[in-house]
Structures are given as structure tokens and as C-alpha cells.
Motif scaffolding. Structure first.
Motif, short mmCIF file in Angstrom:
data_model
loop_
_atom_site.label_atom_id
_atom_site.label_comp_id
_atom_site.label_asym_id
_atom_site.label_seq_id
_atom_site.Cartn_x
_atom_site.Cartn_y
_atom_site.Cartn_z
N ILE A 396 16.51 -38.23 38.64
CA ILE A 396 15.35 -37.96 37.69
C ILE A 396 14.70 -36.71 38.50
CG2 ILE A 396 13.01 -38.62 37.00
CD1 ILE A 396 13.77 -41.50 37.02
N GLY A 397 15.01 -35.38 37.81
CA GLY A 397 14.66 -34.19 38.37
C GLY A 397 15.79 -33.66 38.95
N PHE A 398 16.63 -32.76 38.23
CA PHE A 398 17.95 -32.36 38.77
C PHE A 398 17.47 -31.21 40.06
CE2 PHE A 398 22.05 -30.08 38.39
CZ PHE A 398 22.86 -30.92 38.55
N GLY A 399 16.82 -30.33 39.96
CA GLY A 399 16.42 -29.40 40.97
C GLY A 399 17.57 -28.72 41.49
N GLN A 400 17.27 -28.10 42.70
CA GLN A 400 18.47 -27.47 43.55
C GLN A 400 19.46 -28.28 44.25
OE1 GLN A 400 16.08 -24.86 46.32
NE2 GLN A 400 15.79 -23.62 44.72
N SER A 401 19.02 -29.52 44.43
CA SER A 401 20.00 -30.36 45.09
C SER A 401 20.86 -31.33 43.92
CB SER A 401 19.28 -31.51 45.95
OG SER A 401 18.45 -30.83 47.24
N GLY A 402 20.57 -31.19 42.93
CA GLY A 402 21.38 -31.78 41.80
C GLY A 402 22.68 -31.70 41.93
N PRO A 403 23.15 -30.54 42.23
CA PRO A 403 24.81 -30.46 42.25
C PRO A 403 25.35 -31.18 43.35
CG PRO A 403 23.82 -28.38 41.78
CD PRO A 403 22.64 -29.13 42.08
N LYS A 404 24.70 -31.15 44.62
CA LYS A 404 25.06 -32.09 45.95
C LYS A 404 25.23 -33.28 45.51
CE LYS A 404 23.18 -28.50 49.07
NZ LYS A 404 22.22 -28.46 50.04
N MET A 405 24.15 -33.87 44.74
CA MET A 405 24.07 -35.28 44.51
C MET A 405 25.33 -35.73 43.57
SD MET A 405 20.01 -36.39 44.46
CE MET A 405 19.37 -34.98 43.63
N LEU A 406 25.43 -34.92 42.78
CA LEU A 406 26.52 -34.99 41.72
C LEU A 406 27.94 -35.25 42.36
CD1 LEU A 406 25.64 -32.92 38.60
CD2 LEU A 406 25.86 -35.53 38.71
N LYS A 407 28.27 -34.20 43.18
CA LYS A 407 29.51 -34.27 43.78
C LYS A 407 29.50 -35.64 44.72
CE LYS A 407 31.95 -31.34 47.37
NZ LYS A 407 31.92 -30.20 48.09
N ALA A 408 28.35 -36.21 45.37
CA ALA A 408 28.63 -37.21 46.34
C ALA A 408 28.65 -38.46 45.43
CB ALA A 408 27.28 -37.26 47.20
#
Length: 531
Positions: A396-408
């Protein structure tokens, strides 16, 4: 003297009564002032017009002083373009709409200009109070709104000086504007250099800080009076001078009682001046209120989105700014005292101002914001969700860290669904084929669509306490783990008390979920197989 004592007593009683009954204070104070006028006329008690004028100007000077403390120019950094685009456009469009609508309602040019000026700016007092109550003052869109208020207030200050000096000719107007600019530069110098030195090297206690704040107010109002400028100019610039961090935070709470007293004094004095408008004026006031609210919400939402803000932030900015300013009453009062507008027009502008100020807290509720978001064209068919999705992670809330979370999560084999209210983010995710929903992550309908109760975990970056509470309530009783990034110690306590996991950074939220996933799912599966 008796009349002034009655005004002070009535102001104290009406404000206390409003607090006791939890009613909006401003309309009650206005009615109390109007009722007091009738009683004074019956009793033959006279209040000098000059004294009444001084009370109005003095009361507003203290109010804008308190409001100016929250309008630090430091909050404009990195947001200058959207502030200029939204602030100037709102000022010009609303002013033009007010003038145009006045002509349609058969008002003369002078009256139309005063009405246009009265409609052009938003209320710093009302908006700052709403931002504080909703704990969104330091969010990106909260800073946008504060920047717009600062820009509009400065513009109105110069406009008021020009109006006051207009009867004396163009040279007097130029001199007045020049003096105002000079006093503004002094306020900026105090803000930029003097306040940091005082807060850094002088250890002032609470009483000394209060005296320093009041001394700054008296200094700037005295200088304004010496230069032939209204008290309100000195009051606003004194607040601006003290808006430097951390001085603004240290004195904000200390002047609350003083601000409440002068708010009561100001509005009860305005009520005393007002007359009963005829039925046509009431109808006209209602038309102006409706037009102002609609134009402000639509215009600010459109422009804020165009300058990079999310749909929710844009709509909320528009709703919060959809009222006229306390300066509108001073503009109307100037027109009344210079006999450029009638008492009926002054009363109508007062109705518009008080009506929109009172309306704002009711239409700025989350339920209204959500309804407006669902009506927004961008929020229609802006989702991509796999059918019967379960055992997934929701960001909830993609933000700047969204890509890192998606990758993890991708590396761990965990399906991911993103909820975000930023149309640009959703468009990008849709293009990449990632499950996503455009909307507010604390909205129960959005969470139901995301099948939140069937998720393994939800990771949220939520600045508002109410949003966090609603999110936790929506998945209560399910197996879903809710990991929320918190910003304040009180928020951490609230999240943990309601069954959530509080972390300080988005990266920590990702790690917390992966640790939980590894312990509870990955290691549990081999054990189940052996059994």
C-alpha cells in the motif's frame, strides 16, 4: 466604554458556549454579535465606530499572526512550481468568477471587484486548523497547501494596502506598497538570520518565549502603524518572522488561548457591524458559495494532478482550500468604511465567508474525499487483479522503495498486489503487467477488491493515524499480517495495540515480512511434508 465591555463579555460567553456544546464557534459568535447589536440599540448603548474598527483590525492582526507562524517559506523548497501554478490560478480564476457572477446578478463594477477580491483567497486559519487536526501538515500535499496559503496571503496583504491608499491617488498606492515591501524584507531578515541565532544561542524558557513572541508582534504592528499601514500587515509579518524552525513549534501551542480570545473578539465585532440581508442577498450568497466550492475543488484537483500530485492529495487539497479568507472580511470592511460598498453587500460577503469556513470541516471528511475519488474519471477501470488471488502480499503506497519490494517478493515467489492512489504509478504498473488497484489503501471497498483478508501480509506506508486504524480494522480476524511504517511514537503504539507490526522504514517493513514469511511459511512447508 460600556459598549466595549459588553462586546468582550459577549465574546467570552459565546465562545465558551460553543466549546461546551461542541458547535462551530464562528457562526455562533457572529450571531451573538448581531444579537448584542439589537440589545444595545434597545438599551440605548452606543459603541463608537472607531473603537469597533480598531477591534476588528486588532483581532484580525492577532489571528493572522498566529496563522503566519505556520507559513514558513522553508516548506516551499522543491514545490515552488506547483505552488505558483495552483495558487496563482486559484486566485485569478476565483476572482474572475466572482466578478463575472456579480455582473450576471446585476451588481455594479465596484461591488463586483470587491466580491471578486473577497472570493479569491482561502482561509489560513481554517486550513491550518484542519491540517493540524488531521495530522497531515507535513505531508507533501500539506506543504503544497501551506505554500498556496502563504502566496495568497502575501498577495492579499499587498492588495489591502493598495485598496486603502486608492482614494489618495496612484502615488500614495505606490508608496504604501513600497513600505509594505520594506517591512516584509525586515520580517524575512528576522526569519532568516535573527531567529536561528536566538533559538541556537539563547536558552529561553516558556515564559520568555511567550514574551519574545508578543514583543515581536508589538514591534511589527507598531512599525506598520508608524508607516501608515494596517495593523494586519504588521501582525502577519510578525508571524512570518517567527515561522522559522524550531521557534514556530515552540510558541505555536503557547499562544492558543490568546488566539481563541481574539478570534471571538473579531467575529463578534463583525456580527455587531452586520445588518440583516434581504432574501435576495441570501440567495446570492448561496450561489456564490456553491460556485466557489465547485470551482476550487475541480480547479485545484486538476492543477495539482498536472503538477505531479496523487488523485487523493489533489482532491483533498481542493476541498481544504474551498472557502474564503478571513482577509475577505477586512477587504469588505474597507469597502464599507470608505462607502464603496453598502452594508448589505458587507453582510453578504460575511455570510459567504462564515458559511464556507463553517462548511469546510464537514466536506473535508474522509468519506467525502473517497466519494469524490470514485467519481474521478482516472479512478474508473484503473486496476488489474488476478481472480481468486490469495496468499499474496499487498503493498500500500508504492513510493521509491516499491521496486525493491517487488524484486524481493518476486525472488521469494510471493505474488504481489500494489494499491496506490497515484495515477502515474498505476499506469506504469499496468504497462508492466503487475497486479494493482488505483485507490486509497485504507478504503474498505478497495481492500475488499484486493482480497486483503486472504493475503499473507500487507505492507503500508501510512502517515495518518485514522487510515492505519481503518486498515487494521478491515483485516481484523483474518490471518493477514499488517506491517505499517510509522512516523511518530504515538503511531507505533496505536499500530501495535491494534494488532499491527510497526516499523520505522519501508526497508524494515520488507525485511520484517520476509523474516516472517521465511519462519512461518517456507520452513513450515518441509515440516508439513515430513509429517
Amino acid at each position: 466604554m460600556t459598549g466595549l465591555a459588553l462586546l468582550l463579555a459577549a465574546a467570552a460567553l459565546a465562545f465558551g458556549f460553543a466549546k461546551w456544546l461542541r458547535l462551530p464557534a464562528i457562526p455562533l459568535l457572529l450571531l451573538a454579535g448581531f444579537g448584542l447589536k439589537g440589545l444595545a440599540n434597545l438599551a440605548g448603548i452606543d459603541i463608537d465606530e472607531a473603537d469597533l474598527s480598531n477591534l476588528v483590525e486588532m483581532g484580525l492582526a492577532v489571528l493572522v499572526f498566529a496563522a503566519g507562524i505556520d507559513l514558513s517559506p522553508q516548506r516551499l523548497k522543491g514545490r515552488l512550481k506547483p505552488i505558483l501554478v495552483v495558487g496563482i490560478s486559484q486566485f485569478v480564476v476565483l476572482g474572475s468568477a466572482g466578478i463575472g457572477l456579480s455582473f450576471l446578478l446585476n451588481y455594479d463594477l465596484t461591488t463586483a471587484l470587491y466580491i471578486g477580491c473577497a472570493l479569491s483567497a482561502s482561509s489560513t486559519i481554517v486550513v491550518v486548523k484542519q491540517l493540524q487536526n488531521r495530522q497531515i501538515m507535513f505531508t507533501p500535499f500539506g506543504r503544497l497547501v501551506l505554500g498556496i496559503l502563504l502566496l495568497q496571503d502575501v498577495t492579499v496583504i499587498f492588495l489591502i494596502v493598495a485598496l486603502i491608499h486608492t482614494p489618495d491617488g496612484a502615488m500614495a498606492v505606490a508608496q504604501g506598497l513600497g513600505k509594505t515591501f520594506g517591512l516584509a524584507m525586515l520580517a524575512y531578515a528576522v526569519h532568516r538570520w535573527a531567529i536561528p541565532i536566538i533559538t541556537g544561542k539563547m536558552r529561553l524558557d516558556d515564559e520568555e518565549r511567550m514574551l519574545f513572541a508578543l514583543g515581536t508582534l508589538f514591534l511589527f504592528t507598531t512599525l506598520a502603524n508608524f508607516l501608515g499601514l494596517p495593523f494586519i500587515v504588521g501582525g502577519f509579518l510578525a508571524g512570518f518572522a517567527l515561522s522559522a524552525f524550531p521557534m514556530n513549534g515552540l510558541i505555536r501551542g503557547m499562544i492558543g488561548s490568546i488566539t481563541s480570545f481574539f478570534l471571538a473578539l473579531f467575529f463578534i465585532s463583525i456580527g455587531f457591524i452586520c445588518t440583516i440581508p434581504n432574501p435576495e442577498m441570501f440567495w446570492h450568497a448561496a450561489v456564490f458559495v456553491i460556485v466557489l466550492v465547485i470551482i476550487t475543488v475541480v480547479l485545484v484537483t486538476y492543477l495539482a494532478e498536472r503538477t505531479g500530485y496523487s488523485t487523493r492529495a489533489s482532491i483533498e487539497s481542493g476541498v481544504l482550500l474551498s472557502q474564503t479568507s478571513e482577509f475577505s472580511l477586512l477587504v469588505a470592511f474597507i469597502g464599507l468604511t470608505t462607502q464603496q460598498i453598502s452594508a448589505e453587500i458587507f453582510s453578504m460577503i460575511t455570510l459567504i465567508t462564515v458559511g464556507t469556513m463553517t462548511l469546510t470541516p464537514f466536506i473535508a471528511k474522509d468519506a467525502i474525499i473517497w466519494k469524490l475519488m470514485r467519481l474521478h474519471p482516472r479512478n474508473r477501470n484503473r486496476s488489474q487483479v488476478a481472480t481468486n488471488l490469495e496468499g499474496h502480499a499487498i503493498i500500500i503506497g508504492f513510493g521509491q522503495s516499491g521496486p525493491k519490494m517487488l524484486k524481493a517478493f518476486s525472488e521469494a515467489g510471493v505474488p504481489v498486489l500494489v494499491i496506490d492512489d497515484d495515477a502515474a504509478v498505476i499506469k506504469s504498473l499496468l504497462a508492466r503487467g503487475i497486479d494493482c488497484i488505483e485507490g486509497d489503501g485504507s478504503d474498505p471497498l478497495i481492500l475488499d477488491k484486493a482480497r486483503a483478508r486472504y493475503a499473507r501480509a500487507l505492507l503500508a506506508t501510512i502517515r495518518r493515524t485514522r487510515d492505519a486504524t481503518q486498515l487494521l480494522e478491515a483485516v481484523k480476524g483474518s490471518d493477514a499480517k499488517v506491517i505499517i511504517r510509522t512516523f511518530e511514537p504515538n503511531d507505533r503504539t496505536l499500530v501495535e495495540r491494534n494488532g499491527g507490526i510497526a516499523v520505522d522504514t519501508v526497508e524494515a517493513a520488507t525485511k520484517a515480512f520476509m523474516d516472517w514469511y521465511d519462519v512461518n511459511l517456507v520452513k513450515a512447508e518441509p515440516a508439513a511434508s515430513e509429517a
